[in-house]
Design a protein around this motif. Structure first.
Motif, short mmCIF file in Angstrom:
data_model
loop_
_atom_site.label_atom_id
_atom_site.label_comp_id
_atom_site.label_asym_id
_atom_site.label_seq_id
_atom_site.Cartn_x
_atom_site.Cartn_y
_atom_site.Cartn_z
N GLY A 139 0.88 -1.30 -0.34
CA GLY A 139 0.03 0.06 0.11
C GLY A 139 0.81 1.39 -0.07
N LEU A 140 1.86 1.25 0.76
CA LEU A 140 2.86 2.46 0.84
C LEU A 140 3.46 2.69 -0.51
CD1 LEU A 140 4.46 1.81 4.30
CD2 LEU A 140 2.82 3.79 3.83
N LEU A 141 3.78 1.67 -1.17
CA LEU A 141 4.40 1.80 -2.52
C LEU A 141 3.20 2.42 -3.57
CD1 LEU A 141 6.54 -1.28 -2.95
CD2 LEU A 141 7.43 0.86 -2.81
N LEU A 142 2.16 1.80 -3.36
CA LEU A 142 1.03 2.45 -4.42
C LEU A 142 0.56 3.96 -4.06
CD1 LEU A 142 -0.98 -0.99 -4.36
CD2 LEU A 142 0.11 0.07 -6.35
N VAL A 143 0.99 4.40 -2.87
CA VAL A 143 0.76 5.76 -2.66
C VAL A 143 1.19 6.41 -3.79
CG1 VAL A 143 0.98 7.73 -1.28
CG2 VAL A 143 0.36 5.75 -0.14
N ASP A 144 2.47 6.41 -4.08
CA ASP A 144 3.01 7.30 -5.44
C ASP A 144 3.02 6.40 -6.40
OD1 ASP A 144 4.12 9.35 -3.71
OD2 ASP A 144 5.63 7.94 -3.11
N HIS A 145 2.56 5.11 -6.64
CA HIS A 145 2.62 4.44 -7.88
C HIS A 145 1.44 3.90 -8.23
CE1 HIS A 145 6.94 5.42 -8.04
NE2 HIS A 145 7.03 4.95 -6.79
N GLY A 146 0.28 3.99 -7.68
CA GLY A 146 -0.98 3.48 -7.86
C GLY A 146 -2.01 4.38 -7.72
N SER A 147 -3.28 3.86 -7.73
CA SER A 147 -4.49 4.74 -7.28
C SER A 147 -4.95 4.45 -5.83
CB SER A 147 -5.72 4.28 -8.12
OG SER A 147 -5.99 3.08 -7.96
N SER A 168 -0.12 3.47 10.27
CA SER A 168 0.37 3.66 8.98
C SER A 168 -0.32 3.31 8.12
CB SER A 168 1.83 2.68 9.04
OG SER A 168 2.63 2.89 10.08
N ALA A 169 -1.37 2.34 8.06
CA ALA A 169 -2.64 2.13 7.29
C ALA A 169 -3.28 3.37 6.72
CB ALA A 169 -3.22 1.00 7.55
N ARG A 170 -3.70 4.02 7.94
CA ARG A 170 -4.47 5.20 7.63
C ARG A 170 -3.66 6.50 7.14
NH1 ARG A 170 -7.09 5.10 13.75
NH2 ARG A 170 -8.64 3.79 13.40
N GLU A 171 -2.32 6.63 7.29
CA GLU A 171 -1.64 7.56 6.67
C GLU A 171 -1.73 7.17 5.30
OE1 GLU A 171 2.26 10.08 7.91
OE2 GLU A 171 2.52 7.99 8.02
N ALA A 172 -1.29 5.96 5.01
CA ALA A 172 -1.12 5.54 3.66
C ALA A 172 -2.54 5.92 2.89
CB ALA A 172 -0.74 4.27 3.47
N SER A 184 -12.09 15.32 1.55
CA SER A 184 -13.06 14.95 2.57
C SER A 184 -12.69 13.69 3.37
CB SER A 184 -14.36 14.91 2.28
OG SER A 184 -15.00 14.78 3.47
N ASP A 185 -12.26 12.71 2.57
CA ASP A 185 -11.65 11.32 3.00
C ASP A 185 -10.29 11.50 3.78
OD1 ASP A 185 -14.05 10.07 2.00
OD2 ASP A 185 -12.99 9.59 0.36
N ALA A 186 -9.54 12.33 3.12
CA ALA A 186 -8.12 12.47 3.57
C ALA A 186 -8.43 13.24 4.96
CB ALA A 186 -7.30 13.47 2.54
N ALA A 187 -9.07 14.22 4.93
CA ALA A 187 -9.15 15.02 6.30
C ALA A 187 -9.97 13.95 7.37
CB ALA A 187 -10.21 16.30 5.96
N THR A 188 -10.79 13.15 7.17
CA THR A 188 -11.13 12.31 8.13
C THR A 188 -10.09 11.37 8.59
OG1 THR A 188 -13.41 12.39 7.22
CG2 THR A 188 -12.93 10.40 8.51
N LEU A 189 -9.33 10.91 7.59
CA LEU A 189 -8.28 9.84 8.06
C LEU A 189 -7.11 10.49 8.70
CD1 LEU A 189 -8.49 8.00 4.71
CD2 LEU A 189 -8.72 6.80 6.90
N PHE A 190 -6.64 11.76 8.25
CA PHE A 190 -5.77 12.56 9.19
C PHE A 190 -6.40 12.83 10.71
CE2 PHE A 190 -3.99 13.73 4.68
CZ PHE A 190 -2.74 13.02 4.90
N GLY A 191 -7.67 13.29 10.70
CA GLY A 191 -8.03 13.28 11.98
C GLY A 191 -8.05 12.22 12.70
N GLN A 192 -8.44 10.96 12.31
CA GLN A 192 -8.26 9.89 13.17
C GLN A 192 -7.07 9.67 13.62
OE1 GLN A 192 -9.57 6.75 10.45
NE2 GLN A 192 -11.91 7.30 10.96
N ALA A 201 4.24 10.11 17.84
CA ALA A 201 3.97 11.63 17.85
C ALA A 201 4.38 12.02 16.43
CB ALA A 201 5.15 12.12 18.79
N ASN A 202 5.47 11.76 15.88
CA ASN A 202 5.56 12.31 14.63
C ASN A 202 4.75 12.15 13.64
OD1 ASN A 202 6.28 9.48 14.41
ND2 ASN A 202 8.18 9.67 12.98
N MET A 203 3.92 11.25 13.65
CA MET A 203 2.88 10.79 12.74
C MET A 203 1.64 11.48 13.02
SD MET A 203 1.26 7.14 11.80
CE MET A 203 2.87 6.37 11.60
N ARG A 204 1.46 12.17 14.36
CA ARG A 204 0.30 12.73 14.74
C ARG A 204 0.52 14.35 14.36
NH1 ARG A 204 -0.31 12.55 20.81
NH2 ARG A 204 -2.15 13.62 20.22
N GLN A 205 2.00 14.67 14.18
CA GLN A 205 2.48 15.89 13.87
C GLN A 205 1.96 16.10 12.37
OE1 GLN A 205 6.42 16.34 15.31
NE2 GLN A 205 5.91 16.72 17.40
#
Length: 221
Positions: A139-147, A168-172, A184-192, A201-205
């Motif tokens: 999934g992390l690879l597909l963030v830049d190389h997939g949909s 990590s899954a939510r961030e990806a 909207s989907d991105a905002a929800t996931l980043f909020g979670q 801590a670094n991921m929350r930041q």
């Protein structure tokens, strides 16, 4: 002969007779048990030595493959990992598969790397924790190389509250949604992520920063 001597001799004869009777009755079985114990111990020691030797050899082969990968000798590293996957011992074949996929990604073969991680994730013989890690890595690879759909297919199931890889899954998934304009989907996931006190801590930041960026752009509305 005194009475004491007589009684001692009688007792001695009785003990000898009892010993002979016990030996006649249980002696053969005792020999069989003793032989079985010795044989079983010998077999266990031999198996343990064989097992340790195979594990050590596989560990050495894995270390050598990692060295080849660090030196940029991709083809040699890939061949060594494939050999370890075929005849390695213990956990090393699975580790070789995971590392082999990483080597492909480092060499720029992202499609091959995703396919390799997907293969591990689909293998029911592999422990679930490693299969989940393979899904996340793909999934992390597909963030830049997939949909977004590609990423979601690998990591959506990992975003549940009980999964240790959920941050990590939510961030990806959030980054993929953001890249695809699903603000909207991105905002929800980043909020979670930012609301989860168990997230690193670094991921929350990072999540808070991305949430502010989305809000500031007005894209989440």
């Amino acid at each position: 002969m005194s009475d004491d001597s007589f009684f001692r001799e009688v007792n001695q004869e009785l003990r000898q007779d009892q010993a002979k009777a016990l030996w006649t009755r249980y002696g053969p079985a005792a020999i069989v048990i003793a032989v079985a114990v010795v044989l079983g111990t010998s077999l266990w020691v031999a198996w343990d030595y064989w097992s340790q030797t195979r594990a050590n050899n596989s560990g050495d082969a894995y270390s050598q493959a990692l060295t080849l990968a660090r030196e940029g000798r991709t083809d040699e590293a890939t061949a060594a990992l494939q050999q370890l996957e075929a005849d390695g011992y213990g956990a090393y074949p699975v580790l070789a598969r995971m590392r082999g996929a990483t080597v492909l990604a480092e060499a720029g073969d992202f499609a091959g790397a995703v396919a390799a991680f997907d293969s591990v994730a689909a293998d029911r013989a592999v422990p679930e924790s490693i299969r989940d890690m393979a899904k996340l890595r793909a999934g992390l690879l597909l963030v830049d190389h997939g949909s977004y759909a590609d990423v979601s297919a690998r990591v959506e199931a990992l975003t549940s509250e009980t999964n240790t890889l959920r941050h990590s899954a939510r961030e990806a998934l959030a980054l993929s949604a953001w890249k695809e304009g699903r603000f909207s989907d991105a905002a929800t996931l980043f909020g979670q992520i930012s609301d989860d006190q168990q997230a690193p801590a670094n991921m929350r930041q990072r999540a808070e920063l991305m949430s502010e960026l989305i809000r500031g752009s007005g894209a989440s509305s």
